[in-house]
Scaffold this motif. Structure first.
Motif, short mmCIF file in Angstrom:
data_model
loop_
_atom_site.label_atom_id
_atom_site.label_comp_id
_atom_site.label_asym_id
_atom_site.label_seq_id
_atom_site.Cartn_x
_atom_site.Cartn_y
_atom_site.Cartn_z
N PHE A 160 38.17 -14.51 -38.01
CA PHE A 160 38.11 -15.94 -38.30
C PHE A 160 37.35 -16.65 -37.19
O PHE A 160 37.67 -16.52 -36.01
CB PHE A 160 39.53 -16.51 -38.40
CG PHE A 160 39.60 -17.96 -38.77
CD1 PHE A 160 39.01 -18.43 -39.94
CD2 PHE A 160 40.26 -18.86 -37.95
CE1 PHE A 160 39.09 -19.77 -40.29
CE2 PHE A 160 40.34 -20.20 -38.29
CZ PHE A 160 39.76 -20.66 -39.46
N ASN A 161 36.31 -17.42 -37.57
CA ASN A 161 35.53 -18.14 -36.57
C ASN A 161 35.65 -19.66 -36.69
O ASN A 161 34.91 -20.38 -36.03
CB ASN A 161 34.05 -17.72 -36.64
CG ASN A 161 33.35 -18.19 -37.89
OD1 ASN A 161 33.94 -18.81 -38.77
ND2 ASN A 161 32.07 -17.88 -38.00
N ARG A 162 36.54 -20.14 -37.52
CA ARG A 162 36.82 -21.55 -37.76
C ARG A 162 35.74 -22.25 -38.59
O ARG A 162 35.92 -23.40 -38.96
CB ARG A 162 37.03 -22.33 -36.45
CG ARG A 162 38.19 -21.78 -35.64
CD ARG A 162 38.83 -22.76 -34.73
NE ARG A 162 39.46 -23.83 -35.49
CZ ARG A 162 39.53 -25.08 -35.05
NH1 ARG A 162 39.04 -25.41 -33.89
NH2 ARG A 162 40.13 -26.01 -35.78
N LYS A 163 34.64 -21.58 -38.91
CA LYS A 163 33.61 -22.17 -39.76
C LYS A 163 33.60 -21.51 -41.13
O LYS A 163 33.57 -22.18 -42.15
CB LYS A 163 32.24 -22.03 -39.10
CG LYS A 163 32.13 -22.80 -37.80
CD LYS A 163 30.82 -22.50 -37.10
CE LYS A 163 30.86 -23.11 -35.71
NZ LYS A 163 30.37 -22.22 -34.69
N LYS A 164 33.61 -20.18 -41.14
CA LYS A 164 33.61 -19.42 -42.38
C LYS A 164 35.05 -19.16 -42.82
O LYS A 164 35.99 -19.31 -42.04
CB LYS A 164 32.95 -18.05 -42.17
CG LYS A 164 31.52 -18.09 -41.73
CD LYS A 164 31.04 -16.66 -41.53
CE LYS A 164 29.68 -16.60 -40.89
NZ LYS A 164 29.29 -15.21 -40.60
N ASP A 165 35.19 -18.72 -44.07
CA ASP A 165 36.50 -18.28 -44.53
C ASP A 165 36.89 -17.02 -43.76
O ASP A 165 36.03 -16.23 -43.36
CB ASP A 165 36.45 -17.96 -46.03
CG ASP A 165 36.37 -19.20 -46.89
OD1 ASP A 165 36.82 -20.27 -46.44
OD2 ASP A 165 35.86 -19.10 -48.03
N PRO A 166 38.19 -16.81 -43.56
CA PRO A 166 38.63 -15.58 -42.90
C PRO A 166 38.23 -14.37 -43.73
O PRO A 166 38.14 -14.45 -44.96
CB PRO A 166 40.15 -15.73 -42.84
CG PRO A 166 40.51 -16.85 -43.73
CD PRO A 166 39.29 -17.66 -43.97
N GLU A 167 37.96 -13.25 -43.05
CA GLU A 167 37.45 -12.07 -43.74
C GLU A 167 38.17 -10.81 -43.28
O GLU A 167 38.21 -10.51 -42.08
CB GLU A 167 35.95 -11.94 -43.48
CG GLU A 167 35.30 -10.81 -44.21
CD GLU A 167 33.79 -10.80 -44.00
OE1 GLU A 167 33.26 -9.73 -43.67
OE2 GLU A 167 33.16 -11.86 -44.15
N LEU A 168 38.73 -10.07 -44.24
CA LEU A 168 39.31 -8.76 -43.97
C LEU A 168 38.15 -7.79 -43.78
O LEU A 168 37.26 -7.73 -44.62
CB LEU A 168 40.19 -8.32 -45.14
CG LEU A 168 40.83 -6.94 -45.04
CD1 LEU A 168 41.86 -6.89 -43.91
CD2 LEU A 168 41.50 -6.57 -46.36
#
Length: 169
Positions: A145-153
Protein backbone atom coordinates in the motif's frame (compact mmCIF):
# COMPACT_ATOMS: atom_id res chain seq x y z
CA UNK A 1 19.52 -14.91 -1.10
CA UNK A 2 20.90 -17.77 -3.22
CA UNK A 3 20.55 -20.13 -0.27
CA UNK A 4 16.87 -19.25 0.08
CA UNK A 5 16.07 -19.93 -3.57
CA UNK A 6 18.12 -23.12 -3.45
CA UNK A 7 16.00 -24.31 -0.49
CA UNK A 8 12.77 -23.46 -2.31
CA UNK A 9 14.07 -25.29 -5.39
CA UNK A 10 14.92 -28.38 -3.32
CA UNK A 11 11.52 -28.37 -1.57
CA UNK A 12 9.72 -28.00 -4.89
CA UNK A 13 11.51 -30.91 -6.55
CA UNK A 14 11.23 -33.07 -3.43
CA UNK A 15 7.45 -32.66 -3.54
CA UNK A 16 7.47 -33.49 -7.26
CA UNK A 17 9.60 -36.57 -6.61
CA UNK A 18 7.27 -37.87 -3.88
CA UNK A 19 4.24 -37.33 -6.07
CA UNK A 20 5.83 -39.29 -8.91
CA UNK A 21 7.30 -42.20 -6.91
CA UNK A 22 4.74 -44.70 -8.13
CA UNK A 23 5.54 -43.96 -11.75
CA UNK A 24 2.99 -44.02 -14.54
CA UNK A 25 0.13 -46.47 -14.19
CA UNK A 26 0.16 -48.97 -17.05
CA UNK A 27 -3.22 -50.56 -17.71
CA UNK A 28 -3.38 -54.32 -17.80
CA UNK A 29 -5.19 -56.25 -20.54
CA UNK A 30 -8.02 -57.19 -18.19
CA UNK A 31 -8.42 -53.72 -16.78
CA UNK A 32 -11.94 -52.36 -16.66
CA UNK A 33 -12.16 -48.75 -17.86
CA UNK A 34 -12.82 -46.32 -15.07
CA UNK A 35 -15.89 -44.25 -15.90
CA UNK A 36 -15.87 -42.33 -12.64
CA UNK A 37 -15.75 -38.57 -12.65
CA UNK A 38 -12.72 -36.89 -11.13
CA UNK A 39 -13.76 -34.49 -8.41
CA UNK A 40 -11.26 -31.81 -7.59
CA UNK A 41 -11.26 -30.67 -4.00
CA UNK A 42 -11.00 -26.92 -3.71
CA UNK A 43 -9.30 -25.64 -0.58
CA UNK A 44 -11.19 -22.91 1.21
CA UNK A 45 -9.38 -21.23 4.06
CA UNK A 46 -11.46 -21.54 7.23
CA UNK A 47 -12.70 -18.26 8.72
CA UNK A 48 -10.70 -16.72 11.51
CA UNK A 49 -13.53 -15.84 13.88
CA UNK A 50 -11.88 -12.46 14.53
CA UNK A 51 -13.70 -9.16 14.08
CA UNK A 52 -10.97 -6.55 14.68
CA UNK A 53 -9.83 -4.05 12.05
CA UNK A 54 -6.34 -2.66 11.47
CA UNK A 55 -6.24 0.84 9.95
CA UNK A 56 -3.32 1.59 7.63
CA UNK A 57 -2.76 5.21 6.61
CA UNK A 58 0.95 4.96 5.84
CA UNK A 59 3.17 3.43 3.15
CA UNK A 60 3.27 -0.20 4.11
CA UNK A 61 3.78 -3.84 3.37
CA UNK A 62 1.23 -5.76 5.42
CA UNK A 63 2.37 -9.30 6.24
CA UNK A 64 -0.66 -11.38 7.20
CA UNK A 65 -0.78 -14.84 8.74
CA UNK A 66 -3.54 -16.91 10.35
CA UNK A 67 -4.19 -16.59 14.06
CA UNK A 68 -3.53 -19.65 16.25
CA UNK A 69 -7.14 -20.89 16.17
CA UNK A 70 -7.37 -20.49 12.40
CA UNK A 71 -4.01 -22.23 12.03
CA UNK A 72 -5.36 -25.23 13.95
CA UNK A 73 -8.41 -25.34 11.66
CA UNK A 74 -6.14 -25.22 8.60
CA UNK A 75 -3.99 -28.00 10.04
CA UNK A 76 -7.05 -30.19 10.61
CA UNK A 77 -8.28 -29.97 6.99
CA UNK A 78 -4.97 -30.30 5.14
CA UNK A 79 -2.80 -33.35 4.70
CA UNK A 80 0.13 -33.26 7.11
CA UNK A 81 2.86 -32.97 4.47
CA UNK A 82 1.02 -30.22 2.57
CA UNK A 83 0.36 -28.28 5.77
CA UNK A 84 4.01 -28.53 6.88
CA UNK A 85 5.27 -27.49 3.45
CA UNK A 86 3.00 -24.46 3.37
CA UNK A 87 3.94 -23.35 6.89
CA UNK A 88 7.60 -23.73 5.93
CA UNK A 89 7.08 -21.78 2.69
CA UNK A 90 5.19 -18.99 4.45
CA UNK A 91 7.97 -18.60 6.99
CA UNK A 92 10.76 -18.40 4.42
CA UNK A 93 8.86 -16.25 1.90
CA UNK A 94 7.92 -13.71 4.57
CA UNK A 95 11.48 -13.79 5.96
CA UNK A 96 12.94 -13.16 2.49
CA UNK A 97 10.43 -10.38 1.78
CA UNK A 98 11.32 -8.69 5.07
CA UNK A 99 15.01 -8.71 4.12
CA UNK A 100 14.36 -7.36 0.62
CA UNK A 101 12.11 -4.55 1.89
CA UNK A 102 14.53 -3.54 4.64
CA UNK A 103 17.47 -3.50 2.21
CA UNK A 104 15.96 -1.95 -0.94
CA UNK A 105 12.76 -0.20 0.23
CA UNK A 106 13.54 1.16 3.72
CA UNK A 107 10.74 3.74 3.48
CA UNK A 108 8.13 0.98 3.41
CA UNK A 109 6.87 0.17 6.89
CA UNK A 110 6.42 -3.56 7.53
CA UNK A 111 3.34 -4.37 9.59
CA UNK A 112 2.73 -7.95 10.64
CA UNK A 113 -0.70 -9.13 11.64
CA UNK A 114 -2.36 -12.36 12.66
CA UNK A 115 -4.91 -10.94 15.08
CA UNK A 116 -7.26 -8.98 12.81
CA UNK A 117 -9.77 -9.93 10.16
CA UNK A 118 -10.15 -6.62 8.33
CA UNK A 119 -7.57 -4.23 6.90
CA UNK A 120 -8.75 -0.64 6.42
CA UNK A 121 -6.54 1.25 3.97
CA UNK A 122 -6.83 5.06 3.95
CA UNK A 123 -5.47 6.86 0.89
CA UNK A 124 -4.06 10.39 0.90
CA UNK A 125 -7.34 11.67 -0.61
CA UNK A 126 -9.22 10.06 2.34
CA UNK A 127 -10.81 7.32 0.19
CA UNK A 128 -10.93 3.99 2.02
CA UNK A 129 -10.61 0.37 1.01
CA UNK A 130 -11.42 -2.54 3.29
CA UNK A 131 -9.98 -6.00 2.77
CA UNK A 132 -11.49 -8.99 4.55
CA UNK A 133 -8.61 -11.43 5.09
CA UNK A 134 -11.11 -14.29 5.41
CA UNK A 135 -11.82 -13.75 1.70
CA UNK A 136 -8.15 -14.14 0.80
CA UNK A 137 -7.62 -17.84 0.31
CA UNK A 138 -3.89 -17.57 0.98
CA UNK A 139 -2.79 -18.77 4.40
CA UNK A 140 -0.23 -15.97 4.47
CA UNK A 141 0.69 -13.13 2.20
CA UNK A 142 1.78 -9.57 1.63
CA UNK A 143 -0.38 -6.61 0.70
CA UNK A 144 1.41 -3.48 -0.51
CA UNK A 145 0.00 0.00 0.00
CA UNK A 146 1.45 3.36 -1.05
CA UNK A 147 -1.54 5.58 -0.08
CA UNK A 148 -2.13 6.54 -3.74
CA UNK A 149 -3.01 3.24 -5.43
CA UNK A 150 -5.38 0.58 -4.20
CA UNK A 151 -3.74 -1.98 -1.92
CA UNK A 152 -2.38 -4.98 -3.82
CA UNK A 153 -1.85 -8.60 -2.79
CA UNK A 154 1.50 -9.60 -4.29
CA UNK A 155 3.24 -12.81 -5.24
CA UNK A 156 5.75 -13.42 -2.45
CA UNK A 157 7.99 -15.50 -4.71
CA UNK A 158 8.55 -12.41 -6.87
CA UNK A 159 8.70 -9.81 -4.12
CA UNK A 160 11.64 -7.96 -5.72
CA UNK A 161 9.71 -7.36 -8.92
CA UNK A 162 6.38 -6.72 -7.18
CA UNK A 163 7.90 -3.99 -5.02
CA UNK A 164 9.38 -2.27 -8.07
CA UNK A 165 6.14 -2.42 -10.04
CA UNK A 166 3.97 -1.21 -7.16
CA UNK A 167 6.18 1.42 -5.52
CA UNK A 168 8.22 2.41 -8.59
CA UNK A 169 7.40 5.51 -10.58
Amino acid sequence: MKVFFRKIFIVYFTVLLFNDCNGPQVPTQNAVPNNSTVISVQYKKPPSGLTDTLAINYVAAIFFKPDSIQLEKIKSIKEKNIYETEVHNCYFLLHNARQVINKYWPGVHITETSKVRYLLFVKTDKRKTIIDLDNKNDDCGIILFNRKKDPELVDMMNIDTALGFYFGK
